[in-house]
Structures are given as structure tokens and as C-alpha cells.
Design an enzyme around this catalytic site. Sequence first.
Site, PDB file in Angstrom:
ATOM      1  N   ASP A   1      96.783  12.448  28.197  1.00  8.40           N
ATOM      2  CA  ASP A   1      97.280  12.996  26.935  1.00  8.40           C
ATOM      3  C   ASP A   1      96.079  13.510  26.140  1.00  8.40           C
ATOM      4  O   ASP A   1      94.945  13.528  26.637  1.00  8.40           O
ATOM      5  CB  ASP A   1      98.098  11.964  26.150  1.00  8.40           C
TER       6      ASP A   1
ATOM      7  N   CYS B   1      77.732   7.348  27.371  1.00 12.30           N
ATOM      8  CA  CYS B   1      78.560   8.462  26.910  1.00 12.30           C
ATOM      9  C   CYS B   1      77.688   9.706  26.894  1.00 12.30           C
ATOM     10  O   CYS B   1      76.670   9.757  26.182  1.00 12.30           O
ATOM     11  CB  CYS B   1      79.122   8.191  25.516  1.00 12.30           C
TER      12      CYS B   1
ATOM     13  N   CYS C   1      82.211   1.493  20.053  1.00 17.80           N
ATOM     14  CA  CYS C   1      82.783   1.933  21.330  1.00 17.80           C
ATOM     15  C   CYS C   1      82.343   0.995  22.453  1.00 17.80           C
ATOM     16  O   CYS C   1      81.165   0.655  22.565  1.00 17.80           O
ATOM     17  CB  CYS C   1      82.337   3.360  21.644  1.00 17.80           C
TER      18      CYS C   1
ATOM     19  N   GLU D   1     108.827   7.965  26.011  1.00 16.88           N
ATOM     20  CA  GLU D   1     107.833   8.972  26.366  1.00 16.88           C
ATOM     21  C   GLU D   1     108.298  10.375  25.977  1.00 16.88           C
ATOM     22  O   GLU D   1     107.517  11.185  25.481  1.00 16.88           O
ATOM     23  CB  GLU D   1     107.529   8.916  27.863  1.00 16.88           C
TER      24      GLU D   1
ATOM     25  N   CYS E   1      87.570   6.664  19.740  1.00 11.98           N
ATOM     26  CA  CYS E   1      87.025   7.993  20.026  1.00 11.98           C
ATOM     27  C   CYS E   1      87.956   9.053  19.440  1.00 11.98           C
ATOM     28  O   CYS E   1      88.496   9.907  20.143  1.00 11.98           O
ATOM     29  CB  CYS E   1      86.883   8.173  21.536  1.00 11.98           C
TER      30      CYS E   1
ATOM     31  N   TYR F   1     103.176  14.973  32.608  1.00 11.73           N
ATOM     32  CA  TYR F   1     102.714  13.809  31.847  1.00 11.73           C
ATOM     33  C   TYR F   1     103.747  12.688  31.863  1.00 11.73           C
ATOM     34  O   TYR F   1     103.422  11.522  32.147  1.00 11.73           O
ATOM     35  CB  TYR F   1     102.402  14.179  30.389  1.00 11.73           C
TER      36      TYR F   1
ATOM     37  N   CYS G   1      81.635   5.519  17.088  1.00 15.48           N
ATOM     38  CA  CYS G   1      80.748   5.317  18.231  1.00 15.48           C
ATOM     39  C   CYS G   1      80.049   3.957  18.199  1.00 15.48           C
ATOM     40  O   CYS G   1      79.721   3.397  19.253  1.00 15.48           O
ATOM     41  CB  CYS G   1      79.708   6.435  18.292  1.00 15.48           C
TER      42      CYS G   1
END
Length: 264
Positions: free
Chosen positions: A104, A174, A169, A3, A159, A86, A166
Site C-alpha cells: 500500500d 536506511c 525507527c 479491505e 515513516c 492489493y 527517524c
Amino acid sequence: MSEIMLQQTPVSRVAPIWELWVQRWPVPSAMAASSQAEVLRAWGKLGYPRRALRLHECAGVLAAEHGDVVPTDVEVLLGLPGIGAYTARAVACFAYGQRVPVVDTNVRRVVARAVHGSAEAGNPSTTRDLADVAALLPRDRARAAQYSAALMELGATVCTARNPKCSICPLTTCAWVAAGRPAYDGPARTVQKFAGTDRQVRGRLMDVLRESSSPVERARLDVVWLQDPAQRDRALDSLLVDGLVEQTENGLFALAGEVSADSR
């Protein structure tokens, strides 16, 4: 470890370095037993080398105070060197399955579009962003951890910032699509450049020191950035202030932790 390495650095650059680190330092105490210079040298060209020093410092705390085990609690994680909002939540969620919001850039984009109907999230706000994602998490702990991973993956693969897919998705609703996919009209996002910056100069100076097995003369550092001596001097001074570089009494330079008592 992964990370922290992945902060502002793409997976393709991190993966080979991470694999070497895991083999070399499988537990915190193994890294803590190494010098700062060894860790900085192993960091290579990942950039932002202060992260390497924080990892080394964090390893020492984990070995001394936590039985060589990374804590599971977010608040305890936040108390470790180099661990921010985070990273603490990502470790708690992805390593331990905790129900905590993980935010994020990709997650912020998904929430901006699906919930707020905006093409982009704009500049970050930790309080607002964590609240947005926390409100979406399923109550069940295991499902919440999966949901967090799914949000991140959705933003990374479907996305996307440019040319979002889209049509494939999985979201059934949305707000952005429902509004006709309006263009972003908020404040301009800040973009960091690299070429010609102090960061680039610092990186070149660090390259010289990583490649040398002993302290080097100032002249070897001066030649890496001849076009702006003042900038080079500023970059070198900042490395000294940050504790990434040390100077001997006779004016030589070395990575942090590499100058022995005798050479001083």
C-alpha cells in the site's frame, strides 16, 4: 469487506460502517440475499459506491461457488468480482497468513526510503512494487505475514509522509537517512481533488436516492447541483451507466435493484 471499504477511505470513516455491516451480514450468503439497493443504502457516505455493488456481487459468488467461505489462494481471490491485486494479497496475508507481498502507500514509502534512498516512492508500479516487497519477505510463512503487517504499520506511524520519526525507527539501516535525507526530486505525485468534481455531484445525487424510500422525480435531483446543469447531467448519466441508479419507464430514479417490476 474491510479491505474493500478501506480503499481510498480512512479507518475513522470505515470503522463504524464496517461494524454495522459485519453484524448485518456476517456471512456472504446473508449479503447476497439482500438487494443492491439495501447494500448501497447501508454504504452511506463512504464514497466510490461501486465498491458496494462489487461487494454484493462478490458475496453472491462466494455463496454460490465457494461454500460461503473466502478463498485463501491469491489467484482464486483475483477471480472474484471487485478484488484487485492489493485486496487479494491483503486477504491472503492478513486473514490466512500467506507469504505474499502486500503493498500500500505506506509500504511503498518505507521501501523507497529504506531500500532505494528516496524520500518518496513516486507513482506506483504494481510489478516493481510487488517485486521490491517480495524480495524483503522472510522465508518463513508466519514471519512473512508478521513482517508485512509490520511494514505497513511502520509506514503509517513512524515513516510517515510528513515529519517521519527517524529517531525511533526500529530499522538499523536506511538508505535515505544514510544519504542525508535528500528531498524528493522525482515526478510529481498525482493528487485527487474532490470539491467541484463529478465525484462530488455523484455523491449528492446518491444522497437523495439513499434517503428516499421510493423512486424520485428528476426535479429532486436537479436541485442538488444548480451551478452546472451539464455537469449534473453528466454525473447522473454516469451513475446510470455504472449500474448504481435505475430509471423507471415513467422517468423516476431509484437506487439499483429498487425498481420493482410493477413500477416499470
